[in-house]
Structures are given as C-alpha cells and as structure tokens.
Design a protein around this motif. Sequence first.
Motif, PDB file in Angstrom:
ATOM      1  N   LEU A 139      93.010  31.731  18.544  1.00 42.72           N
ATOM      2  CA  LEU A 139      93.844  30.448  18.394  1.00 42.72           C
ATOM      3  C   LEU A 139      94.855  30.303  17.332  1.00 42.72           C
ATOM      4  N   GLY A 140      94.382  31.126  16.191  1.00 39.54           N
ATOM      5  CA  GLY A 140      95.387  30.854  15.183  1.00 39.54           C
ATOM      6  C   GLY A 140      96.730  31.763  15.231  1.00 39.54           C
ATOM      7  N   LEU A 141      96.459  33.007  15.927  1.00 45.17           N
ATOM      8  CA  LEU A 141      97.598  33.693  16.191  1.00 45.17           C
ATOM      9  C   LEU A 141      98.209  33.143  17.339  1.00 45.17           C
ATOM     10  N   SER A 142      97.911  32.550  18.222  1.00 43.86           N
ATOM     11  CA  SER A 142      98.564  31.921  19.425  1.00 43.86           C
ATOM     12  C   SER A 142      99.398  30.710  19.025  1.00 43.86           C
ATOM     13  N   ALA A 143      98.758  30.136  17.833  1.00 41.03           N
ATOM     14  CA  ALA A 143      99.833  28.943  17.562  1.00 41.03           C
ATOM     15  C   ALA A 143     101.061  29.276  16.770  1.00 41.03           C
ATOM     16  N   THR A 144     101.019  30.261  16.132  1.00 40.36           N
ATOM     17  CA  THR A 144     102.103  30.655  15.270  1.00 40.36           C
ATOM     18  C   THR A 144     102.143  32.448  15.085  1.00 40.36           C
ATOM     19  N   PRO A 145     103.319  32.719  14.822  1.00 40.86           N
ATOM     20  CA  PRO A 145     103.334  34.419  14.604  1.00 40.86           C
ATOM     21  C   PRO A 145     103.039  34.641  12.984  1.00 40.86           C
ATOM     22  N   GLY A 146     103.259  33.573  12.348  1.00 41.80           N
ATOM     23  CA  GLY A 146     102.956  33.717  10.954  1.00 41.80           C
ATOM     24  C   GLY A 146     101.578  33.493  10.488  1.00 41.80           C
ATOM     25  N   MET A 147     101.509  33.287   9.098  1.00 42.73           N
ATOM     26  CA  MET A 147      99.980  33.125   8.771  1.00 42.73           C
ATOM     27  C   MET A 147      99.559  31.797   9.121  1.00 42.73           C
ATOM     28  N   SER A 148      98.305  31.537   9.469  1.00 44.41           N
ATOM     29  CA  SER A 148      97.602  30.077   9.809  1.00 44.41           C
ATOM     30  C   SER A 148      96.443  30.298   9.187  1.00 44.41           C
ATOM     31  N   GLY A 201      93.866  29.584  10.788  1.00 41.55           N
ATOM     32  CA  GLY A 201      92.837  30.068  11.929  1.00 41.55           C
ATOM     33  C   GLY A 201      92.967  31.530  11.891  1.00 41.55           C
ATOM     34  N   ARG A 202      94.165  32.037  11.663  1.00 40.86           N
ATOM     35  CA  ARG A 202      94.312  33.434  11.893  1.00 40.86           C
ATOM     36  C   ARG A 202      93.557  34.235  10.693  1.00 40.86           C
ATOM     37  N   ALA A 203      93.807  33.287   9.353  1.00 44.79           N
ATOM     38  CA  ALA A 203      93.033  33.904   8.045  1.00 44.79           C
ATOM     39  C   ALA A 203      91.692  33.764   8.258  1.00 44.79           C
ATOM     40  N   VAL A 204      90.980  32.789   8.846  1.00 43.04           N
ATOM     41  CA  VAL A 204      89.541  32.486   8.745  1.00 43.04           C
ATOM     42  C   VAL A 204      88.939  33.444   9.648  1.00 43.04           C
ATOM     43  N   GLY A 205      89.616  33.698  10.759  1.00 39.08           N
ATOM     44  CA  GLY A 205      89.049  34.398  11.953  1.00 39.08           C
ATOM     45  C   GLY A 205      89.165  36.096  11.287  1.00 39.08           C
ATOM     46  N   ALA A 206      90.047  36.449  10.920  1.00 38.06           N
ATOM     47  CA  ALA A 206      90.195  37.767  10.247  1.00 38.06           C
ATOM     48  C   ALA A 206      89.075  37.899   9.161  1.00 38.06           C
ATOM     49  N   ALA A 207      89.026  36.835   8.258  1.00 46.63           N
ATOM     50  CA  ALA A 207      88.037  37.052   7.271  1.00 46.63           C
ATOM     51  C   ALA A 207      86.461  37.076   8.071  1.00 46.63           C
ATOM     52  N   LEU A 208      86.034  36.282   8.857  1.00 46.10           N
ATOM     53  CA  LEU A 208      84.936  36.376   9.575  1.00 46.10           C
ATOM     54  C   LEU A 208      84.768  37.630  10.281  1.00 46.10           C
ATOM     55  N   THR A 209      85.648  37.978  10.868  1.00 48.09           N
ATOM     56  CA  THR A 209      85.515  39.463  11.640  1.00 48.09           C
ATOM     57  C   THR A 209      85.343  40.474  10.568  1.00 48.09           C
ATOM     58  N   LEU A 210      86.056  40.726   9.477  1.00 47.62           N
ATOM     59  CA  LEU A 210      85.742  41.767   8.518  1.00 47.62           C
ATOM     60  C   LEU A 210      84.639  41.528   7.726  1.00 47.62           C
ATOM     61  N   LEU A 211      84.014  40.328   7.602  1.00 45.82           N
ATOM     62  CA  LEU A 211      82.924  40.132   6.782  1.00 45.82           C
ATOM     63  C   LEU A 211      81.567  40.521   7.648  1.00 45.82           C
ATOM     64  N   VAL A 212      81.779  40.065   8.798  1.00 45.56           N
ATOM     65  CA  VAL A 212      80.566  40.614   9.816  1.00 45.56           C
ATOM     66  C   VAL A 212      80.649  42.156  10.048  1.00 45.56           C
ATOM     67  N   LEU A 213      81.846  42.580  10.169  1.00 40.80           N
ATOM     68  CA  LEU A 213      81.614  44.096  10.386  1.00 40.80           C
ATOM     69  C   LEU A 213      81.109  44.756   9.089  1.00 40.80           C
ATOM     70  N   LEU A 214      81.551  44.349   7.826  1.00 41.11           N
ATOM     71  CA  LEU A 214      80.981  44.928   6.579  1.00 41.11           C
ATOM     72  C   LEU A 214      79.659  44.611   6.445  1.00 41.11           C
ATOM     73  N   ALA A 215      79.034  43.291   6.726  1.00 38.19           N
ATOM     74  CA  ALA A 215      77.541  43.157   6.782  1.00 38.19           C
ATOM     75  C   ALA A 215      76.747  44.013   7.845  1.00 38.19           C
ATOM     76  N   MET A 216      77.276  44.096   8.959  1.00 38.71           N
ATOM     77  CA  MET A 216      76.535  44.802   9.871  1.00 38.71           C
ATOM     78  C   MET A 216      76.610  46.579   9.648  1.00 38.71           C
ATOM     79  N   ALA A 217      77.712  47.038   9.023  1.00 36.28           N
ATOM     80  CA  ALA A 217      77.619  48.359   8.482  1.00 36.28           C
ATOM     81  C   ALA A 217      76.787  48.701   7.207  1.00 36.28           C
ATOM     82  N   LEU A 218      76.876  47.666   6.363  1.00 33.37           N
ATOM     83  CA  LEU A 218      76.012  47.767   5.306  1.00 33.37           C
ATOM     84  C   LEU A 218      74.443  47.730   5.482  1.00 33.37           C
TER      85      LEU A 218
END
Length: 136
Positions: free
Chosen positions: A91-100, A102-119
């Motif tokens: 949703l964030g990336l669809s709204a604007t090509p720049g930082m938003s 939604g884009r920042a929160v979505g990326a952070a959630l994705t990276l955090l959950v990948l890190l948590a599962m890997a650990l």
Amino acid sequence: MRITGLYAALLALLMLGLAIRVMLLRRNTSIGLGDGGNRTLACAVRAHGNAIEYVPIGLILLLVLELNQTLPVLLHAFGIVLLLGRVVHALGLSATPGMSAGRAVGAALTLLVLLAMALMLIWQYVVIHVIAPSLV
C-alpha cells in the motif's frame, strides 16, 4: 503445515492481486515491458516484485518452524506480522515512489519477522543439537 498453508494462501492472494494490477496497468497503458516512464506502473511493478523477493523466504522459515513443532501461537504471530508487513508495504509503495510511512513500516515489519524467525530456528538448533546432547 496447516498454519504455514494458511499464510501461504493469504500471501498468494496478495501477490496475485499485485500481479493482476500490473497486468491491467500494462494493458491500459500499452506498455508491454518496463514501465515506459509511467510512475504508477513503476510503483505497481516494484510492489509486486518486492513481495516476490521477500515472501518466499518468509514462508520457508515459517514452514521449518512449523516442522520443528514450534508453538502454534508463535507461528500465527509470525504469519500475521509477515502478512501485515507485506500488505502495508504494498500500500505504501503503491501510493508514492518515494518514502512513505506505509513503505517504511511494512519493510520494518517484514525484516523484523524474518530476523525473529531466523533467530528462533538457530536457537532451536542449538537447544536440540548442542545443549540437549550435553545433558545426557
């Protein structure tokens, strides 16, 4: 494998929706390859591509955790965060090509959950193959 299957299905629906959006934009703009300088198409292509890049590893990690008999509540927590992160990012990336937000929160959630599962998988390996045998 039933829990992972649920999140695989939900994420597949998200990725199908993103793919269909790209196809419709390509048809409506007559742009068959690339983005032709069309900002809306460029954002749609990246939203779909980004999901394709992160969802598979997330599902693999979730499946291995499930095969390791991780508590279902943890599997659902990981699955929900992965799904939420991908939806918010798209949703964030669809709204604007720049930082938003939604884009920042979505990326952070994705990276955090990948890190948590890997650990968690590393921790499970250490407990089962390093600590437990030394207690015997």
